[in-house]
Scaffold this motif. Sequence first.
Motif, mmCIF file in Angstrom:
data_model
loop_
_atom_site.group_PDB
_atom_site.id
_atom_site.type_symbol
_atom_site.label_atom_id
_atom_site.label_comp_id
_atom_site.label_asym_id
_atom_site.label_seq_id
_atom_site.Cartn_x
_atom_site.Cartn_y
_atom_site.Cartn_z
ATOM 1 N N THR A 218 37.007 -47.882 -32.711
ATOM 2 C CA THR A 218 36.404 -47.788 -31.378
ATOM 3 C C THR A 218 35.341 -46.699 -31.317
ATOM 4 O OG1 THR A 218 38.107 -46.213 -30.771
ATOM 5 C CG2 THR A 218 38.502 -48.517 -30.187
ATOM 6 N N GLY A 219 35.219 -45.888 -32.364
ATOM 7 C CA GLY A 219 34.275 -44.776 -32.349
ATOM 8 C C GLY A 219 34.912 -43.471 -31.915
ATOM 9 N N ARG A 220 36.138 -43.573 -31.424
ATOM 10 C CA ARG A 220 36.808 -42.349 -30.974
ATOM 11 C C ARG A 220 37.618 -41.719 -32.103
ATOM 12 N NH1 ARG A 220 38.975 -44.552 -25.220
ATOM 13 N NH2 ARG A 220 36.971 -44.415 -24.203
ATOM 14 N N SER A 221 38.061 -40.508 -31.857
ATOM 15 C CA SER A 221 38.957 -39.826 -32.807
ATOM 16 C C SER A 221 40.127 -39.250 -32.026
ATOM 17 C CB SER A 221 38.210 -38.703 -33.539
ATOM 18 O OG SER A 221 37.235 -39.239 -34.378
ATOM 19 N N GLU A 222 41.003 -40.142 -31.579
ATOM 20 C CA GLU A 222 42.141 -39.640 -30.787
ATOM 21 C C GLU A 222 43.287 -39.163 -31.669
ATOM 22 O OE1 GLU A 222 41.741 -42.651 -27.026
ATOM 23 O OE2 GLU A 222 41.664 -43.339 -29.087
ATOM 24 N N PHE A 223 43.303 -39.670 -32.912
ATOM 25 C CA PHE A 223 44.369 -39.282 -33.851
ATOM 26 C C PHE A 223 43.871 -38.236 -34.832
ATOM 27 C CE2 PHE A 223 45.140 -43.968 -33.632
ATOM 28 C CZ PHE A 223 46.297 -43.905 -32.893
ATOM 29 N N ASN A 224 44.831 -37.558 -35.434
ATOM 30 C CA ASN A 224 44.489 -36.575 -36.459
ATOM 31 C C ASN A 224 45.510 -36.622 -37.588
ATOM 32 O OD1 ASN A 224 42.447 -34.685 -34.870
ATOM 33 N ND2 ASN A 224 44.081 -35.283 -33.486
ATOM 34 N N GLU A 225 45.051 -36.139 -38.751
ATOM 35 C CA GLU A 225 45.987 -35.741 -39.789
ATOM 36 C C GLU A 225 46.184 -34.248 -39.588
ATOM 37 O OE1 GLU A 225 44.981 -37.998 -43.810
ATOM 38 O OE2 GLU A 225 43.293 -36.852 -43.043
#
Length: 408
Positions: A218-225
């Motif tokens: 989607t272009g977003r970065s809601e998750f992280n490692e």
Amino acid sequence: MDFDDTPEEAAWRDECNAFLSRHAELKPERADLGRSYWAKARSEAEEHTYAQSCRAWQRTKFDEGWAGLTWPTEYGGRGLSSHRAGIFAEEEGRYDLPQGQFAQSIGMAGPTIIVHGTDEQKARYLAPMLTGEETWCQLFSEPGAGSDLAGLRTSAVVDGDEIVVNGQKVWTSNAGESAHGMLLVRSDVDVPKHRGISYLLLDMTTPGIDIRPLKQPTGRSEFNEVFLDDVRVPIENVLGEINAGWGPILTTLTNERTGIGGQSGMFDDVIELARDMGVADDPVVRQDLMKLYARTRTIAYLGYRVRTAASRGEMPGPESSVLKLANSSRLEQLGNLVMTMMGARGTLYADDAVMGGFWQNYAFLGQWMSRIGGGTDEVQRNIMGENVLGLPQEPRPDKGIPFKDIPT
Ligand SMILES: Cc1cc2nc3c(=O)[nH]c(=O)nc-3n(C[C@H](O)[C@H](O)[C@H](O)COP(=O)(O)OP(=O)(O)OC[C@H]3O[C@@H](n4cnc5c(N)ncnc54)[C@H](O)[C@@H]3O)c2cc1C
């Protein structure tokens, strides 16, 4: 099952509206979905502004006594029933207000600390959650431990009055903006897997934490490692007893699933989309709309039943277990239907798309949030099969074996 408000509930609904209408306008009858959170990927600055406005609204609710409605009064809440809180949420949803950001803190970490925390932990963490000053993230999943959460391997070694943590978490929503994390670690490998896990309250500014955003389609970065390298956590930050984290984990997961299962409908907007796309008279579309409507109403009634039971002081029965799965399959129906209705236009994105891509993002791609987050559909079916229907348990070859002896 009670569908109509009792006189007391109607009075409460009026009280909610009196408060809400002092701070916001009602959403227009036909919301401009193209301007909503789900329509487009926002820049980092826009995300930040949105988060700030959510915090400001949370602060207003706190200052005027409308935060943490179900929390005990001694922790800053109002001690109200979940039924009353549900009525407030229904009314709040009708207003043009920045809601969100607090599902993991007020919805998950708070209720877990209230049940399992020490007095010091409650004094330190609960108030800044309710005011919106401090948000939390959930450091549960790992590359090799999602559905099988008890298989987690992030290690914890007690060193004096600290615990030294090493390992990796993944799919951590909102890690970058969070002040604290609910962190699960493996603190004893000599006992069966459920018995050697500890639940830590982690200050996200501790040295050794490396947060790496994951880019989504989607272009977003809601998750992280999140990588944890010799992270030292004070021993007083253990929630409950060391190696006895499974109890608090279940409290967090139950609150998470109830929150995900309790989402609402948007059916009227789907009808409008059918009209806009010129398919409202198509018999196949009409049949699918009816199926979606039936599912949406059934879920609403299931929600009323759970809330009615809670307001009478009864423990909700299997209905609450069914709610998350029912909602997931509604989202699947919804995602497929809106894409069918949009036809080739469903392949467009952002400014070129219908409603700025709202339906692609929210209904089609977004369905996986509910279907995977908080436990996948398959895992929910296993839980219901075993705990509700009394079916035989799944084979569990690692049951009773010390964690260190489980083959990997
Ligand atoms: C929107 C979203 C937000 C999330 N946020 C967070 C977060 O903030 N913090 C966090 O810790 N995690 C978060 N997660 C991760 C989430 O909890 C995991 O993705 C989920 O538990 C599934 O684990 P997995 O991805 O490792 O899949 P796996 O467990 O590897 O599963 C892969 C597939 O196998 C199936 N499967 C696995 N076991 C069984 C079984 N016993 N029987 C039948 N089928 C099975 C699953 O259903 C799935 O289809 C988030 C996920 C999503 C989608």
